[in-house]
Scaffold this active site. Sequence first.
Site, PDB file in Angstrom:
ATOM      1  N   HIS A   1      67.843  -7.075 -12.280  1.00 61.49           N
ATOM      2  CA  HIS A   1      68.763  -8.185 -12.528  1.00 61.49           C
ATOM      3  C   HIS A   1      69.815  -7.765 -13.547  1.00 61.49           C
ATOM      4  O   HIS A   1      69.542  -7.648 -14.738  1.00 61.49           O
ATOM      5  CB  HIS A   1      68.004  -9.419 -13.029  1.00 61.49           C
ATOM      6  CG  HIS A   1      68.886 -10.613 -13.215  1.00 61.49           C
ATOM      7  ND1 HIS A   1      69.153 -11.492 -12.199  1.00 61.49           N
ATOM      8  CD2 HIS A   1      69.575 -11.055 -14.292  1.00 61.49           C
ATOM      9  CE1 HIS A   1      69.968 -12.434 -12.642  1.00 61.49           C
ATOM     10  NE2 HIS A   1      70.235 -12.192 -13.915  1.00 61.49           N
TER      11      HIS A   1
ATOM     12  N   HIS B   1      74.209 -12.223 -10.706  1.00 61.57           N
ATOM     13  CA  HIS B   1      73.399 -11.063 -10.357  1.00 61.57           C
ATOM     14  C   HIS B   1      74.332 -10.246  -9.479  1.00 61.57           C
ATOM     15  O   HIS B   1      74.794 -10.733  -8.437  1.00 61.57           O
ATOM     16  CB  HIS B   1      72.145 -11.493  -9.593  1.00 61.57           C
ATOM     17  CG  HIS B   1      71.198 -10.371  -9.278  1.00 61.57           C
ATOM     18  ND1 HIS B   1      69.844 -10.522  -9.394  1.00 61.57           N
ATOM     19  CD2 HIS B   1      71.401  -9.106  -8.845  1.00 61.57           C
ATOM     20  CE1 HIS B   1      69.244  -9.392  -9.041  1.00 61.57           C
ATOM     21  NE2 HIS B   1      70.186  -8.517  -8.691  1.00 61.57           N
TER      22      HIS B   1
ATOM     23  N   HIS C   1      76.344  -8.348  -6.905  1.00 64.84           N
ATOM     24  CA  HIS C   1      76.246  -8.175  -5.455  1.00 64.84           C
ATOM     25  C   HIS C   1      77.585  -7.658  -4.956  1.00 64.84           C
ATOM     26  O   HIS C   1      78.644  -8.140  -5.338  1.00 64.84           O
ATOM     27  CB  HIS C   1      75.833  -9.464  -4.743  1.00 64.84           C
ATOM     28  CG  HIS C   1      76.627 -10.680  -5.095  1.00 64.84           C
ATOM     29  ND1 HIS C   1      76.545 -11.295  -6.336  1.00 64.84           N
ATOM     30  CD2 HIS C   1      77.523 -11.379  -4.381  1.00 64.84           C
ATOM     31  CE1 HIS C   1      77.356 -12.338  -6.359  1.00 64.84           C
ATOM     32  NE2 HIS C   1      77.974 -12.411  -5.188  1.00 64.84           N
TER      33      HIS C   1
ATOM     34  N   HIS D   1      80.033  -7.072  -1.894  1.00 70.88           N
ATOM     35  CA  HIS D   1      80.326  -7.552  -0.546  1.00 70.88           C
ATOM     36  C   HIS D   1      80.816  -6.395   0.308  1.00 70.88           C
ATOM     37  O   HIS D   1      81.722  -5.659  -0.091  1.00 70.88           O
ATOM     38  CB  HIS D   1      81.416  -8.623  -0.586  1.00 70.88           C
ATOM     39  CG  HIS D   1      81.000  -9.888  -1.228  1.00 70.88           C
ATOM     40  ND1 HIS D   1      80.559 -10.976  -0.511  1.00 70.88           N
ATOM     41  CD2 HIS D   1      80.950 -10.249  -2.539  1.00 70.88           C
ATOM     42  CE1 HIS D   1      80.270 -11.955  -1.343  1.00 70.88           C
ATOM     43  NE2 HIS D   1      80.489 -11.540  -2.585  1.00 70.88           N
TER      44      HIS D   1
END
Length: 126
Positions: A43, A94, A96, A98
């Site tokens: 995390h 958190h 991420h 794309h």
Amino acid sequence: MSPSCPFCQLAAADIVAENAFHVVIRDRFPVSLGHSLIIPKRHVASLFELTAEEFNALHELLHLTKQQLDTQHQPAGYNIGVNVGEAAGQTVFHLHVHVIPRYTGDQADPRGGVRWIFPEKAVYWD
């Protein structure tokens, strides 16, 4: 792990690829066919928090994700995007990444790509 974080609570069935540091899922609210997210298992909120080893593993998984999407959907291009911080539009804190497949004709004029986050500055070619 953060108990309230949706990316810390992923179901195994949602994971389409992984390595020691990251998982790949298909976006639950895709903007295109195959829209995927690469998510660290650890995390962290920002791309800038990754260790060099984690960053390299993300790079490897980015290439694997592209290979899978090329095989499954044959996109004509990709947008790769990361929102870092609330001012940049980050809503889930958190990290991420794309991976957004692009298809010929999915936009009338795709020039400018990610520059369209500022529509008044997107067109630079006239």
